[in-house]
Scaffold this motif. Structure first.
Motif, mmCIF file in Angstrom:
data_model
loop_
_atom_site.group_PDB
_atom_site.id
_atom_site.type_symbol
_atom_site.label_atom_id
_atom_site.label_comp_id
_atom_site.label_asym_id
_atom_site.label_seq_id
_atom_site.Cartn_x
_atom_site.Cartn_y
_atom_site.Cartn_z
ATOM 1 N N MET A 7 13.326 -8.168 11.955
ATOM 2 C CA MET A 7 14.776 -8.096 11.758
ATOM 3 C C MET A 7 15.078 -7.230 10.535
ATOM 4 S SD MET A 7 17.299 -11.349 11.182
ATOM 5 C CE MET A 7 16.294 -11.881 9.791
ATOM 6 N N ALA A 8 16.134 -6.423 10.664
ATOM 7 C CA ALA A 8 16.551 -5.563 9.547
ATOM 8 C C ALA A 8 17.969 -5.970 9.144
ATOM 9 C CB ALA A 8 16.527 -4.107 10.001
ATOM 10 N N PRO A 9 18.479 -5.441 8.018
ATOM 11 C CA PRO A 9 19.858 -5.773 7.621
ATOM 12 C C PRO A 9 20.890 -5.400 8.681
ATOM 13 C CG PRO A 9 18.702 -4.688 5.816
ATOM 14 C CD PRO A 9 17.807 -4.599 7.016
ATOM 15 N N THR A 10 20.508 -4.430 9.550
ATOM 16 C CA THR A 10 21.467 -3.962 10.555
ATOM 17 C C THR A 10 21.189 -4.564 11.934
ATOM 18 O OG1 THR A 10 19.999 -2.074 10.796
ATOM 19 C CG2 THR A 10 21.952 -1.747 9.427
ATOM 20 N N THR A 11 20.208 -5.473 11.997
ATOM 21 C CA THR A 11 19.955 -6.157 13.276
ATOM 22 C C THR A 11 21.209 -6.924 13.677
ATOM 23 O OG1 THR A 11 17.577 -6.335 12.852
ATOM 24 C CG2 THR A 11 18.520 -7.933 14.384
ATOM 25 N N LEU A 12 21.587 -6.805 14.946
ATOM 26 C CA LEU A 12 22.866 -7.380 15.375
ATOM 27 C C LEU A 12 22.762 -8.884 15.586
ATOM 28 C CD1 LEU A 12 23.839 -4.616 17.967
ATOM 29 C CD2 LEU A 12 24.756 -4.925 15.662
ATOM 30 N N ILE A 13 23.896 -9.571 15.559
ATOM 31 C CA ILE A 13 23.927 -11.020 15.824
ATOM 32 C C ILE A 13 23.374 -11.224 17.244
ATOM 33 C CG2 ILE A 13 25.404 -13.037 16.106
ATOM 34 C CD1 ILE A 13 25.143 -11.978 13.220
ATOM 35 N N GLY A 14 22.436 -12.171 17.329
ATOM 36 C CA GLY A 14 21.853 -12.483 18.635
ATOM 37 C C GLY A 14 20.726 -11.561 19.038
ATOM 38 N N GLN A 15 20.527 -10.492 18.281
ATOM 39 C CA GLN A 15 19.467 -9.545 18.658
ATOM 40 C C GLN A 15 18.113 -10.156 18.343
ATOM 41 O OE1 GLN A 15 19.848 -5.606 16.946
ATOM 42 N NE2 GLN A 15 17.748 -5.016 17.519
ATOM 43 N N ILE A 16 17.211 -10.093 19.304
ATOM 44 C CA ILE A 16 15.875 -10.682 19.128
ATOM 45 C C ILE A 16 14.982 -9.686 18.397
ATOM 46 C CG2 ILE A 16 13.811 -11.349 20.422
ATOM 47 C CD1 ILE A 16 15.719 -12.645 22.484
ATOM 48 N N SER A 17 14.217 -10.217 17.433
ATOM 49 C CA SER A 17 13.196 -9.398 16.762
ATOM 50 C C SER A 17 12.032 -10.332 16.464
ATOM 51 C CB SER A 17 13.752 -8.849 15.444
ATOM 52 O OG SER A 17 13.794 -9.893 14.473
ATOM 53 N N THR A 18 10.957 -9.782 15.937
ATOM 54 C CA THR A 18 9.790 -10.646 15.716
ATOM 55 C C THR A 18 10.050 -11.658 14.593
ATOM 56 O OG1 THR A 18 8.897 -8.996 14.198
ATOM 57 C CG2 THR A 18 8.135 -8.894 16.491
ATOM 58 N N THR A 19 11.123 -11.423 13.800
ATOM 59 C CA THR A 19 11.444 -12.449 12.787
ATOM 60 C C THR A 19 12.811 -13.074 13.050
ATOM 61 O OG1 THR A 19 12.249 -10.660 11.367
ATOM 62 C CG2 THR A 19 10.023 -11.503 10.911
ATOM 63 N N SER A 20 13.363 -12.783 14.194
ATOM 64 C CA SER A 20 14.539 -13.555 14.658
ATOM 65 C C SER A 20 14.294 -13.821 16.150
ATOM 66 C CB SER A 20 15.845 -12.786 14.432
ATOM 67 O OG SER A 20 15.811 -11.549 15.117
ATOM 68 N N PRO A 21 13.217 -14.597 16.414
ATOM 69 C CA PRO A 21 12.750 -14.775 17.796
ATOM 70 C C PRO A 21 13.780 -15.411 18.716
ATOM 71 C CG PRO A 21 11.589 -16.281 16.295
ATOM 72 C CD PRO A 21 12.393 -15.352 15.442
ATOM 73 N N ASN A 22 14.718 -16.168 18.129
ATOM 74 C CA ASN A 22 15.758 -16.758 18.983
ATOM 75 C C ASN A 22 17.065 -15.973 18.877
ATOM 76 O OD1 ASN A 22 13.959 -18.928 19.648
ATOM 77 N ND2 ASN A 22 14.347 -19.725 17.582
ATOM 78 N N GLY A 23 16.965 -14.764 18.375
ATOM 79 C CA GLY A 23 18.181 -13.953 18.193
ATOM 80 C C GLY A 23 18.715 -14.168 16.794
ATOM 81 N N ARG A 24 19.200 -13.108 16.162
ATOM 82 C CA ARG A 24 19.681 -13.225 14.770
ATOM 83 C C ARG A 24 20.798 -14.243 14.688
ATOM 84 N NH1 ARG A 24 21.367 -8.483 10.460
ATOM 85 N NH2 ARG A 24 21.864 -9.881 8.712
ATOM 86 N N ASN A 25 20.633 -15.212 13.819
ATOM 87 C CA ASN A 25 21.611 -16.295 13.654
ATOM 88 C C ASN A 25 22.278 -16.140 12.298
ATOM 89 O OD1 ASN A 25 22.963 -18.615 13.071
ATOM 90 N ND2 ASN A 25 21.207 -20.000 13.328
ATOM 91 N N PRO A 26 23.568 -15.849 12.289
ATOM 92 C CA PRO A 26 24.248 -15.593 11.008
ATOM 93 C C PRO A 26 24.187 -16.773 10.043
ATOM 94 C CG PRO A 26 25.839 -15.699 12.800
ATOM 95 C CD PRO A 26 24.483 -15.719 13.416
ATOM 96 N N GLU A 27 24.081 -17.977 10.599
ATOM 97 C CA GLU A 27 23.998 -19.143 9.700
ATOM 98 C C GLU A 27 22.744 -19.052 8.835
ATOM 99 O OE1 GLU A 27 26.347 -21.334 9.232
ATOM 100 O OE2 GLU A 27 27.385 -19.944 10.598
ATOM 101 N N VAL A 28 21.718 -18.457 9.430
ATOM 102 C CA VAL A 28 20.440 -18.378 8.695
ATOM 103 C C VAL A 28 20.282 -17.007 8.048
ATOM 104 C CG1 VAL A 28 17.931 -18.472 8.951
ATOM 105 C CG2 VAL A 28 19.388 -20.015 10.304
ATOM 106 N N ASN A 29 20.570 -15.939 8.801
ATOM 107 C CA ASN A 29 20.221 -14.581 8.351
ATOM 108 C C ASN A 29 21.411 -13.704 8.032
ATOM 109 O OD1 ASN A 29 18.215 -15.198 11.038
ATOM 110 N ND2 ASN A 29 17.299 -15.045 9.004
ATOM 111 N N GLY A 30 22.591 -14.336 7.988
ATOM 112 C CA GLY A 30 23.743 -13.530 7.601
ATOM 113 C C GLY A 30 24.090 -12.497 8.652
ATOM 114 N N TYR A 31 24.957 -11.573 8.250
ATOM 115 C CA TYR A 31 25.586 -10.641 9.191
ATOM 116 C C TYR A 31 25.047 -9.220 9.030
ATOM 117 C CZ TYR A 31 28.689 -14.541 10.025
ATOM 118 O OH TYR A 31 29.166 -15.780 10.364
#
Lengths: 69, 249, 353
Positions: free
Chosen positions: B133-157
């Motif tokens: 996941m990068a700072p520009t990874t979108l909400i819900g976008q899956i990455s190897t460090t946001s395996p369930n999709g980027r969650n703003p509660e945890v990883n911000g926006y």
């Protein structure tokens, strides 16, 4: 008549040129393989090529040269 | 005898790139290299490569190059430009390099109005290290460090870098472009060339954010990646000029 | 310049200008802030550039960029700031771009204190950053020596394409002493490797790079660096011997602590105790051989390292003495500055040990 020339060894067979070509006359060669094992892009029907360069502009490997008489 | 109406610029070396098939880095390299060549400034150019997929950019840009530590390209470029003001200096950085570890460097360079060009290649993921996941990874976008999709509660926006930098008084020209279709590629070329012209005329900071793709780490084909960018990134990262002091005069 | 009473930090800054430095990228941190302050006024006066960076991390990378563009460039900082610069320093060593870093040590670890200390010896000489590399490290004991060493640092940096560190401490930076900033005959060195803009013909394309992705490439680079370091170890060692001709006890100390040791030695000599000082001026390359020779002399009974740290210099002394004679340590922690009396008492104790 305009036409393109693809550097077969540079092409990675990504298909972006195929997506970009307005005339939809590009494809990945069904027969040719390059050293890296990719099927390079090729033009199926040069007669329809307008020389618009869309393929060359989107090629990430600058593998396409465009010619015009 | 037929005449070539599109050939590879001499500002790119003959070294085949290591980028994945369909990775848009290659397109942006060409736009930058062509712009420098067309402005006749190759002999003055010093490029600064990042740490990331483009870490090998010094093998591809056919001019003097430096390789910066991760995130520090704007600082290295500042050192070059301040000591050799007659050079044309650009940095080429990914979103992890620039907006994460290098955030202080880019913001400070913008605040200082550093007379350089900075190109941010935003593909919303860390490529070289394998899809984190990068700072520009979108909400819900899956990455190897946001395996369930980027969650703003945890990883911000996701960070809108161009809008952020446009707030700096020292930013001279800030535009976001994309390379998903021919029209946008031509638009991106215009913006990149203008950035170099502004620097050549003694202005800065000139910043172009190029929305880009990462087929390998997005887990899609090169062509599907372009479509994914259009459907997901373009709505969140609005294209267009965010600041242009020259245009305002 | 005529002999003047100057604050250490400011004298060092002026010496940098005399040595041809025209570019400074730095950041405020006690006890060295007078260096950036002074240069922010002086560098524009001599056609140079002073830039305050957003952090020490940014500053060392600006230095890296300017060094890669082939100019004489420096930064200065103190302990925590030098910690922040380590990745950049490692990169400068790897890319072999000449640069000078002044470090005015302060008490650590953590934010620590702002008083003087010698607790960053390891960081300076054992490589504070990652990878097999060395910086040439000079340890002045007076403001005059610091100024003379600045000229040497810039020259050796260009000559060997290394980073030279001038390692002082809060005392050296803050105290005032009479000093003469001597004019420097600046030697020119080939810098065709620098990124000055490539015309495509007159030289190879310049690439300042620290990425060596294959084992062979990195092995070749590291081999080249080690060969260079061997030459530096052979040719660049500097040290001072004080009352060592007939010494039975040898104190090893550097920087401002060495000056205090000299006072103690004067007092002890007056009481007939044969003690002398061995003062390394280059901490890397450490004067191994000279110290080893002294250890081999029969009359020499015992060594003592005296330092404002928990015992870092002492390790190199033990390496050099290599077990020939016992090596004691007098350690001053927490930025405690030793008095001549403390040291004299310790040395008197060596006689009975």
């Amino acid at each position: 008549m305009p036409y393109i020339k693809v550097d077969n060894e540079t092409c990675k067979g990504c298909g972006l040129c195929i997506r970009a070509c307005p005339k939809k006359i590009l494809r990945l060669s069904p027969t040719v393989f390059n050293l890296k094992g990719y099927n390079p892009a090729e033009c199926m029907d040069s007669a329809q090529c307008t020389g618009c360069r869309s393929c060359a502009l989107t090629c990430p490997d600058v593998a396409i040269t465009v010619y015009k008489d | 005898m037929s005449k070539a109406i599109f050939t590879k610029t001499k500002m790119l070396t003959d070294t085949p790139t290591h980028y994945c098939p369909g990775c848009a880095h290659g397109i942006v390299h060409r736009l930058i290299a062509e712009s420098i060549e067309e402005l006749g400034l190759s002999h003055k150019t010093v490029g600064v490569a990042p740490v990331g997929c483009a870490v090998f950019a010094y093998r591809y840009f056919n001019c003097d190059m430096q390789l910066a530590c991760h995130g520090r390209a704007p600082a290295v470029a500042t050192g070059v430009k301040r000591s050799r003001p007659d050079t044309l200096v650009f940095t080429y950085q990914g979103d992890g390099d620039l907006a994460s570890i290098g955030n202080a460097e880019i913001n400070s360079a913008a605040a200082r109005g550093e007379k350089i060009c900075v190109f941010l290649i935003n593909n919303a993921i860390y490529g070289m290290t394998g899809g984190q996941m990068a700072p520009t990874t979108l909400i819900g976008q899956i990455s190897t460090t946001s395996p369930n999709g980027r969650n703003p509660e945890v990883n911000g926006y996701p960070m809108r870098v161009s809008e952020m930098l446009a707030t700096h008084e020292g930013a001279y020209y800030v535009e976001r472009v994309a390379v998903n279709n021919t029209r946008n590629i031509l638009g991106a070329k215009k913006a990149i060339k203008k950035a170099f012209e502004y620097q050549q005329n003694g202005h800065g900071l000139n910043f172009i954010e190029v929305l880009s793709t990462c087929p390998t780490n997005w887990g899609v084909s090169a062509t599907e990646a372009m479509t994914w960018m259009e459907e997901n990134m373009l709505p969140y990262y609005q294209l267009g000029v965010k600041k242009d002091k020259e245009a305002r005069q | 310049m005529a002999r003047m009473l100057m604050k250490g930090n400011e004298a060092i800054a002026e010496a940098a200008i005399a040595a041809g430095c025209r570019y400074f990228f730095g950041y405020p941190i006690t006890p060295q802030s007078e260096i950036p302050e002074y240069l922010s006024k002086r560098l524009p006066e001599v056609g140079g550039v002073y830039l305050q960076a957003e952090s020490e991390v940014a500053a060392i990378n600006m230095v890296f960029g300017a060094a890669g563009a082939g100019v004489r460039v420096m930064t200065s900082s103190s302990s925590p700031g030098i910690s922040l610069k380590q990745e950049g320093i490692s990169s400068i060593a790897c890319a072999e771009t000449p640069a000078v870093v002044v470090n005015m040590m302060r008490g650590g670890p953590g934010i620590g204190s702002i008083q003087a200390s010698q607790n960053d010896y390891f960081q300076a000489v054992k490589g504070g950053g990652h990878g097999d590399y060395h910086n040439l490290v000079y340890a002045p004991a007076s403001i005059q020596e610091a100024c003379d060493l600045m000229a040497k640092a810039f020259d050796r940096a260009d000559y060997y394409r290394v980073l030279c560190m001038v390692l002082g401490d809060g005392m050296l930076g803050q105290m005032m002493e009479p000093v003469e900033i001597k004019p420097v005959k600046i030697a020119e060195y080939d810098k065709s490797w620098a990124t000055t803009g490539w015309d495509g013909v007159s030289r190879p394309r310049a690439v300042i790079n620290t990425l060596y992705i294959t084992v062979d490439e990195l092995n070749e680079l590291c081999g080249r660096l080690q060969a260079k370091y061997k030459i530096i170890e052979r040719d660049e060692v500097l040290f001072e011997e004080f009352h060592l001709d007939d010494a039975e006890y040898v104190v090893v100390a550097y920087g401002t602590v060495a000056r205090i040791v000299k006072n103690a030695i004067e007092n002890l000599r007056a009481q007939g105790i044969k003690v002398g000082l061995f003062r390394p001026i280059t901490l890397w390359p450490f004067p191994m051989l000279p110290l080893e020779n002294i250890a081999g002399q029969a009359r020499v009974k015992r060594f003592a390292a005296v330092e404002m740290s928990a015992g870092q210099l002492v390790q190199d002394v033990r390496l050099a003495v290599n077990g020939k004679k016992p090596v004691e340590l007098q350690s001053f922690l927490g930025s405690n500055v030793p008095g001549p009396g403390d040291i004299a008492e310790f040395i008197r104790g060596l006689k009975t040990a």
